[in-house]
Design a protein around this motif. Structure first.
Motif, short mmCIF file in Angstrom:
data_model
loop_
_atom_site.label_atom_id
_atom_site.label_comp_id
_atom_site.label_asym_id
_atom_site.label_seq_id
_atom_site.Cartn_x
_atom_site.Cartn_y
_atom_site.Cartn_z
N ALA A 43 42.38 57.58 30.42
CA ALA A 43 41.03 57.35 30.94
C ALA A 43 40.46 56.02 30.46
O ALA A 43 39.48 55.54 31.00
CB ALA A 43 40.12 58.50 30.55
N SER A 44 41.06 55.45 29.43
CA SER A 44 40.54 54.19 28.91
C SER A 44 41.10 52.98 29.63
O SER A 44 40.57 51.88 29.49
CB SER A 44 40.85 54.05 27.42
N ILE A 45 42.19 53.15 30.37
CA ILE A 45 42.75 52.00 31.09
C ILE A 45 42.66 52.17 32.60
O ILE A 45 42.73 51.20 33.33
CB ILE A 45 44.21 51.70 30.67
N CYS A 46 42.50 53.39 33.07
CA CYS A 46 42.51 53.62 34.52
C CYS A 46 41.44 52.75 35.21
O CYS A 46 40.28 52.76 34.81
CB CYS A 46 42.25 55.09 34.83
N PRO A 47 41.85 51.97 36.23
CA PRO A 47 40.88 51.08 36.88
C PRO A 47 40.06 51.76 37.97
O PRO A 47 39.15 51.14 38.52
CB PRO A 47 41.77 50.00 37.49
N VAL A 48 40.39 53.01 38.28
CA VAL A 48 39.74 53.65 39.42
C VAL A 48 38.72 54.69 38.97
O VAL A 48 39.07 55.65 38.26
CB VAL A 48 40.77 54.32 40.35
N SER B 64 30.68 53.42 36.77
CA SER B 64 30.84 53.16 35.33
C SER B 64 31.78 52.00 35.03
O SER B 64 31.70 51.40 33.97
CB SER B 64 31.35 54.43 34.63
N LEU B 65 32.67 51.68 35.96
CA LEU B 65 33.63 50.62 35.67
C LEU B 65 33.33 49.32 36.42
O LEU B 65 33.46 48.23 35.89
CB LEU B 65 35.06 51.07 36.02
N CYS C 290 49.03 52.76 39.84
CA CYS C 290 49.15 51.42 39.24
C CYS C 290 50.00 51.43 37.98
O CYS C 290 50.23 50.39 37.39
CB CYS C 290 47.78 50.84 38.96
N TRP C 291 50.41 52.58 37.51
CA TRP C 291 51.30 52.68 36.36
C TRP C 291 50.64 52.38 35.02
O TRP C 291 51.29 52.43 33.98
CB TRP C 291 52.51 51.73 36.48
N ALA C 292 49.37 52.03 35.01
CA ALA C 292 48.78 51.59 33.75
C ALA C 292 48.76 52.70 32.70
O ALA C 292 49.03 52.47 31.52
CB ALA C 292 47.37 51.05 33.98
N ASN D 268 35.60 58.65 34.24
CA ASN D 268 34.98 57.37 34.58
C ASN D 268 34.19 57.58 35.87
O ASN D 268 34.71 57.37 36.96
CB ASN D 268 36.05 56.29 34.79
N GLN E 56 43.80 57.79 26.19
CA GLN E 56 44.37 56.52 26.64
C GLN E 56 44.33 56.35 28.16
O GLN E 56 43.97 55.30 28.66
CB GLN E 56 45.80 56.38 26.13
N LEU F 207 51.20 54.64 28.24
CA LEU F 207 50.30 54.75 27.09
C LEU F 207 50.19 56.16 26.54
O LEU F 207 49.77 56.37 25.40
CB LEU F 207 48.88 54.30 27.49
N ILE G 237 45.67 55.11 42.35
CA ILE G 237 46.32 54.10 43.19
C ILE G 237 47.75 53.81 42.71
O ILE G 237 48.35 52.80 43.10
CB ILE G 237 45.51 52.79 43.22
#
Ligand code: SF4
Ligand code: SF4
Lengths: 79, 480
Positions: free
Chosen positions: A51-56, A73-74, A12-14, A69, A49, A18, A10
């Motif tokens: 895969a640890s922050i991605c919200p999707v 799972s999230l 989101c730049w997260a 993910n 990193q 990282l 999406i």
């Protein structure tokens, strides 16, 4: 040995800031990973990193094409 | 600048220095919210936690709910937007960053915006709204740019409850889930809150009321934040529609009723300042609270607009401020005036009942909106002691598509539900059909007070009703 981002991203730049190897870049229609640069974070972090922050769920795949993910799972929502 | 005149009962008790800091902040001062405008800059895309009431995939211009934006701005675009908005809306007093992700998960972007604004628009108040996870790390940086207003969302202080609200967090290079995630997040929120208070910053705590999850727990949260030194508690209702695709929406988590919200706000209000005028703005909202003019300032407009002289627009803002302050010190514009004309006493509180009045306004504290155009109604409670804003009813908060929005009937049905309990509706103008419908529902429409200050009109009406014996409680009611 590299991850990839697919079209459920999406933008989101997260993940981008990282990445320890600067493998992730903004692109259209979604962010991408330069495969040659991705080390799966080996030597930098215990967990990859992005895969640890991605919200999707399902947006980032491992080198074998499996979602890091998986569905459910999230969010805890049934797949 | 002249000190703000006394107004709301709770704001009255604040020291002058706090008054100076809130008198032109629409979110911190109920009085200011009729006059001053705010601008939310959507420069913070990334988030470091997931909340069950949020769906990061949502990007829709029709949606007005917190956390949603349609266009992401670069720091340079954000500065230009601030100048452009100031030009059209010189009553701009506050610039906030609230998302669409978490500001402190995007520190480079956010602080680059604050840095430029602090030099180019030093009169604007800067604020942020955060989930608190990264707060302790950035408190000093916020202080450096004189960010005096910080909102922290604290939905609970009990990790067991937190685990039902937050499925995961990203913390120190790892993703945590479940109770561990909640423990870390809540500890960080609490630590951040303490640090802000120690540095003299004004902290507003937002809590989302989630029935069955934290409804009974919020008074405890309220006691905790009061003890720690938060300035204002803003309890907002959960928004959870299936079409939003959030966890709560899809799992049919119930939204609270207006009565439930009011009850929790009242319980917490006994303890500290509780906000009643929150509109749950989008992360890119522009204008007075309750209005959103973001559509007038699109990215294309920004990029095509010639450069703007930041000195010149600051002059404009200063002028607007002087005018607003002058209007506010005018005694007829006073808000929350006690009904001194009624010679209030404890006794009269027992003798006369209170009255709920709905008002259509588009700002300036006046009854100046046409019933049919009203996007929201302010619901005031007049008692023998005071007039206070109880809550805000949005008429079409979540437009789900053209069809639904255009249906006058759906809108009317929604209004009648939202205004339940009100005996009067004050507006600038109203058509014949809605007049009849309101009357039939027991709500008397009234447009005689068009352009009159809200509280003055309500005070008059209360006095009239009282005179006519409509508010007198029977001896039985008085006894109970
Ligand atoms: S796995 Fe690590 S190295 Fe590879 S793209 Fe993600 S963050 Fe970068
Ligand atoms: S974190 Fe996930 S969704 Fe966000 S930009 Fe990266 S890949 Fe896309």
């Amino acid at each position: 040995m590299a991850f990839s981002i697919i079209d459920s991203c999406i933008n989101c730049w997260a993940c981008q800031p990282l990445c320890p190897t600067h493998a992730i870049y903004e692109a259209q229609p979604h962010f991408l990973i330069t495969a040659s640069q991705c080390t799966e974070c080996a030597g930098h972090y215990a967990d990859p990193q992005c895969a640890s922050i991605c919200p999707v769920e399902g947006a980032i795949l491992d080198s074998t094409g499996h979602a890091l993910n998986p569905l459910g799972s999230l969010t805890g929502l049934p797949a | 600048m002249p000190p703000a005149p006394p107004h709301s009962t709770c704001e009255n008790q604040e020291s002058t220095s706090i008054q100076d800091r809130i008198h032109n902040h629409p979110c911190y001062s109920e009085k200011a919210h009729h006059h001053y405008a705010r601008l939310h800059l959507a420069v913070a895309p990334a988030c470091n936690i997931q909340c069950n009431y949020c769906n990061r995939k949502y990007q829709c211009a029709n949606e007005s709910r917190p956390g949603v934006v349609s266009e992401l701005l670069t720091p340079a675009q954000a500065l230009k937007k601030t100048l452009l908005v100031s030009e059209k809306l010189p009553q701009l007093s506050v610039v906030g960053i609230a998302g669409p992700g978490d500001p402190l998960a995007n520190p480079q972007r956010v602080f680059s915006v604050f840095k430029t604004l602090a030099t180019q628009a030093p009169d604007l108040r800067l604020c942020i709204s955060t989930n608190g996870l990264a707060l302790p790390e950035w408190v000093d940086e916020l202080a450096r740019y004189s960010v005096e207003h910080v909102t922290v969302t604290i939905n609970c202080i009990d990790p067991e409850i937190g685990a039902q609200i937050y499925p995961w967090i990203f913390w120190k290079n790892r993703r945590y889930k479940g109770i561990k995630a909640a423990e870390i997040l809540l500890a960080q929120q609490q630590k951040g809150l303490k640090m802000l208070v120690e540095r003299g910053m004004l902290v507003k705590v937002n809590s989302i009321l989630i029935p069955g999850i934290n409804d009974h727990h919020l008074p405890e949260v309220n006691r905790f934040i009061k003890q720690t030194g938060a300035f204002l508690h803003n309890i907002t209702p959960l928004i959870a529609k299936a079409e939003h695709g959030t966890y709560y929406g899809l799992t049919r988590q119930r939204e609270p009723s207006p009565e439930e919200l009011l009850t929790v706000r009242q319980i917490c209000g006994e303890n500290m300042n509780v906000m009643h005028h929150c509109r749950q703005c989008r992360a890119d909202a522009v204008g007075l609270l309750g209005e959103d003019r973001n559509a007038e300032f699109t990215l294309a407009d920004l990029d095509n607009h010639p450069d703007i002289d930041h000195q010149a627009v600051m002059q404009k803002r200063m002028l607007a401020k002087t005018q607003i302050q002058a209007a506010l010190t005018n005694p007829t514009a006073n808000y929350h005036i006690p009904l001194s004309s009624l010679k209030t006493s404890k006794n009269s509180l027992k003798k006369y009942r209170s009255l709920l009045v709905a008002v259509a306004t588009r700002g300036q504290g006046l009854i100046n909106e046409h019933f049919g155009h009203a996007k929201e109604f302010l619901i005031y409670e007049a008692s023998a002691q005071e007039i206070k804003l109880l809550r805000v009813h949005k008429t079409q908060l979540y437009c789900t598509g053209q069809q639904e929005c255009d249906e006058a009937e759906t809108r009317m049905h929604n209004i009648l539900q939202g205004l339940a309990g009100c005996e009067l509706l004050l507006c600038a103008k109203i058509g014949y059909a809605p007049w009849k419908q309101l009357e039939a529902a027991g709500i008397q429409p009234n447009s005689e007070y068009a352009m009159v200050p809200i509280t003055q009109a309500i005070a008059n009406i209360y006095a009239e009703f009282k005179q006519a014996g409509k508010l007198t409680l029977s001896s039985q009611q008085q006894a109970s």
